[in-house]
Design an enzyme around this catalytic site. Structure first.
Site, mmCIF file in Angstrom:
data_model
loop_
_atom_site.group_PDB
_atom_site.id
_atom_site.type_symbol
_atom_site.label_atom_id
_atom_site.label_comp_id
_atom_site.label_asym_id
_atom_site.label_seq_id
_atom_site.Cartn_x
_atom_site.Cartn_y
_atom_site.Cartn_z
ATOM 1 N N SER A 101 -1.479 -2.623 0.984
ATOM 2 C CA SER A 101 -1.034 -1.798 2.086
ATOM 3 C C SER A 101 0.291 -1.119 1.717
ATOM 4 O O SER A 101 0.394 -0.490 0.673
ATOM 5 C CB SER A 101 -0.929 -2.660 3.346
ATOM 6 N N HIS A 126 -4.944 1.422 1.839
ATOM 7 C CA HIS A 126 -5.787 1.707 3.006
ATOM 8 C C HIS A 126 -5.007 2.589 3.967
ATOM 9 O O HIS A 126 -3.834 2.883 3.738
ATOM 10 C CB HIS A 126 -6.297 0.424 3.683
#
EC number: 3.4.21.92
Length: 196
Positions: A101, A126
């Site tokens: 992330s 993501h």
């Protein structure tokens, strides 16, 4: 049972005699920063403060940022990225374990040629997550802000990796895990450490 922060015997640069100081203070003096755990406000404020303080003392000595984090708040990740990019101090980023992330965003934010992954580390990108509740107008406004941040993050990933923006946008649609070698091919890191 928690053990606390270990102490190490260390001589500060201006001191003649060594003394016992906490490990993190010793690492900071050597320009070594460890990002582990969630990127929450407290951790990020400490990291940004250390980057700013040490770069104002001597902007010629490189930083080494070791990352083992599942990520966290998108605004926190952007704050660290900005602190890294908008000073004159060279920044090395090293993936150890997981850089997922916003932690992968920070990893990609190191100076080009100075981004490294340990051979068994995992990297994941993501899309930013957001959630809101309240009146429908507030929810719409929050959704627009999440879309704006997603575009900003995608543009920076494209800039730092050399990947086309549409590839980044497509890959961010879901959790995209990569090995160290895949992250090198993708452009998030420049080097994969060799085992002894």
């Amino acid at each position: 049972m928690p053990v606390g922060v270990p102490k190490v015997f260390y001589a500060l640069p201006d001191e003649e005699e060594a003394d016992w100081i906490d490990l993190y203070h010793c690492l900071y003096q050597e320009r070594l920063i460890v990002i582990c755990g969630d990127l929450n406000d407290e951790a990020v404020n400490q990291i940004v403060s250390v980057l700013i303080y040490l770069s104002t003392r001597d902007d010629s000595k490189e930083f080494f940022i070791y990352i083992n984090s599942p990520g966290g708040s998108v605004t926190s990740g952007i704050a660290i990225y900005d602190a890294m990019r908008f000073n004159n101090t060279p920044v090395n980023t090293i993936a150890v374990g997981i850089s997922a992330s916003m932690a992968s965003f920070i990893l990609a934010g190191g100076d080009i040629g100075k981004r490294l992954a340990f051979p068994h580390s995992r990297i994941m990108i993501h899309q930013p997550e957001g959630g809101s509740e309240g009146q429908s107008s507030e929810i719409v406004h929050e959704a627009q802000e999440v879309v704006r941040i997603r575009r900003q993050v995608a543009r920076i990933y494209a800039q730092r990796t050399g990947q086309p923006l549409d590839t980044i946008a497509r890959d961010m649609d879901r959790d995209q895990f990569m090995s160290a070698r895949e992250a090198k091919t993708y452009g998030i890191v420049d080097l994969v450490a060799a085992e002894k």
